[in-house]
Design an enzyme around this catalytic site. Structure first.
Site, PDB file in Angstrom:
ATOM      1  N   HIS B  38     -22.793 -76.560 -49.043  1.00  0.00           N
ATOM      2  CA  HIS B  38     -23.600 -76.105 -50.177  1.00  0.00           C
ATOM      3  C   HIS B  38     -24.989 -76.740 -50.102  1.00  0.00           C
ATOM      4  O   HIS B  38     -26.001 -76.064 -50.224  1.00  0.00           O
ATOM      5  CB  HIS B  38     -22.943 -76.497 -51.503  1.00  0.00           C
ATOM      6  N   LYS B 107     -10.251 -74.438 -57.102  1.00  0.00           N
ATOM      7  CA  LYS B 107      -9.195 -74.857 -58.023  1.00  0.00           C
ATOM      8  C   LYS B 107      -9.712 -75.925 -58.968  1.00  0.00           C
ATOM      9  O   LYS B 107     -10.706 -76.600 -58.681  1.00  0.00           O
ATOM     10  CB  LYS B 107      -7.969 -75.350 -57.254  1.00  0.00           C
TER      11      LYS B 107
END
Lengths: 295, 203
Positions: B38, B107
């Site tokens: 990222h 998650k």
């Protein structure tokens, strides 16, 4: 007698099986949770978890992609006739290295000043907890610890005045803020006393107890039960998507504390409560304690 | 709550139709990015550098897989469950703004900044059962490629071809709904009950 070659072979098996097959007590705890879970979403999450670990065991594939940082607990019997104790660390390191390519396990040892070592070993890793015990056996436990649940572990230095109720409040508050992040249903290890380092070491060791086995001391066992009930009242549920089973068990223990201190540690274990242990007798015979391992 | 099957790249119009609580099965190209990938992608974009491929409309999966390479050099997925998404909260909104991905898979849930970006740009957060790495690998047809291996295999930018990857629960939709926030509110409401069990005062 030389034990290092046995230790290397045994440690490889232990690390491999811990990653691929859950111990029976963990399987039982999750299946019981599935029966008890009332939320449809929560039940679906537990159903996926069960299907996943069963499939992993069948294929001999790690049940979770995070195969953890490699940790061993080694208990050495004071009367064990060992001639090569100095080679044990190397044996365990070799075992971890070998699991990386042969299981395979994910390379999880990252140099904070460099890069991923690629083989699960490096400075201080695998981490080995040594203990001298009575008797003539060697016990080795492989305990790979995932990052997601470890990130939810903590140490707090409480004021003794808050008492045991204050300790329980900290645990409840902490687990509410953890929410779904540690991959619930979790096992929560709690320890008080000792010091900052002592408390977290004891807390983490509680995660190795058979899930739900109460502490032998009545007051401690009662506190475990209260905490479990309180955590499961929150409604966080499996994977934080809602439900009445957020934790499978709370395991607690304590050490004596300094008059001025009330250290408290929380160690969190995800549903994948992975471990495998073996006992090596003085004659070199191996007995596996969690898994049915041949050879 | 609907059950939806989509293939990437996914249009904003399709994404806007999804509601929190829906079940999604995903096919097509997806890529894996964790903390390091990222950061690198955002940094490269801001420096005007060209990225290895266009992320628009694709699914980004928060996952550090276990992979193995065969003798021909082809990579295979062994286990590939989601990692904790909350670590990406500090830059997920910037990532969505710059790259216009359609689905973020992970998650544990994400928070306000990501929820706001998803509403603004048309993106959803899809939760996969944490640790269910063997089930997840069943939904991966092929490893299409990998970039940035210098970050190590868990952090590299893996490109997978998914085939009915799921079931995924739409936990944040593009209308500001966030299931994890709902559960956090429930937990907050239940906090006094939990205190009562342990005998703590309710302040």
């Amino acid at each position: 007698m030389e034990f290092a070659p046995i230790i290397e072979k045994v440690a490889f098996n232990l690390m491999k099986y811990s990653a691929t097959v859950l111990p029976d007590n963990a399987i039982k705890a999750i299946k019981t949770a599935y029966e008890k879970e009332k939320s449809t979403t929560g039940k679906a999450q537990l159903g996926a978890i069960i299907k996943n670990f069963e499939s992993g065991a069948e294929k001999s594939t790690p049940m979770c992609q995070d195969t953890g940082i490699h940790i061993y607990y080694v208990e050495i019997g004071a009367d064990c006739p060992i001639d090569d104790l100095g080679k044990f660390r190397e044996a365990l390191t070799n075992a971890s290295r070998k699991t990386t390519t042969e299981v395979p396990m994910r390379p999880n040892a990252v140099d904070p000043f460099g890069s991923n070592s690629g083989d699960n070993t490096g400075r201080y890793i695998p981490w080995i907890n040594w203990e001298i015990v009575s008797g003539d056996k060697i016990k080795i436990t492989a305990f790979p610890k995932g990052g997601g649940s470890e990130n939810m572990s903590t140490v707090k230095m409480l004021k003794p005045g808050v008492g045991l109720t204050g300790v329980m409040k900290e645990v409840v508050d902490w687990m509410i803020s953890a929410g779904g992040q540690p991959c619930p249903p979790t096992v929560v290890g709690v320890a008080i006393g000792g010091g900052a380092d002592i408390a977290i070491k004891i807390a983490k060791k509680q995660l190795m107890r058979p899930i739900g086995e109460p502490h032998p001391q009545k007051e401690v066992a009662e506190m475990e039960q209260k905490l479990l009930k309180a955590i499961n009242t929150t409604g966080i549920g499996p994977m934080g998507l809602g439900g009445n089973i957020t934790s499978l068990a709370v395991h607690m223990d304590y050490a004596m504390r300094h008059p001025a201190s009330l250290p408290m540690a929380i160690a969190v274990q995800c549903w994948a409560a992975r471990q495998s242990a073996a006992e090596i007798s003085a004659d070199g015979k191996v007995k596996y304690l969690h898994h049915d391992i041949k050879d | 709550m609907a059950e939806v099957r989509l293939t990437t790249p996914i249009s904003e119009e399709e994404i806007r139709k999804l509601k929190a609580g829906d079940t999604l099965y995903l096919s097509g190209k997806m890529f894996l990015a964790r903390d390091e990938a990222h950061l690198r992608a955002i940094e490269m974009f801001d420096e005007g550098k060209e990225l290895p491929f266009d992320f628009k409309g694709l699914a980004v999966f928060h996952c550090g897989p276990i992979v193995k390479q065969d003798d021909t050099g082809q990579w295979h997925v062994v286990a590939a469950g989601p990692t904790t998404s909350s670590r990406m909260e500090i830059f997920q909104d910037e990532f969505i703004e710059r790259f216009r991905v359609s689905v973020v898979i992970g998650k544990g849930g994400m928070f306000e900044r990501t929820t706001a970006a998803m509403k603004k740009y048309g993106c959803v957060y899809a939760a996969f059962t944490g640790g269910a790495a063997v089930l997840a690998a069943d939904g991966i047809k092929k490893v299409e490629g990998v970039e940035w291996l210098d970050l190590g295999t868990p952090e590299a930018l893996w490109i997978f071809e998914a085939d009915n990857f799921g079931p995924l629960t739409i936990a944040i939709d593009s209308h500001g709904n966030n299931l994890f926030k709902d559960i956090a509110d429930i937990a907050e409401k239940n906090r006094p009950k939990a205190y009562e069990i342990i005998g703590a005062s309710k302040e």
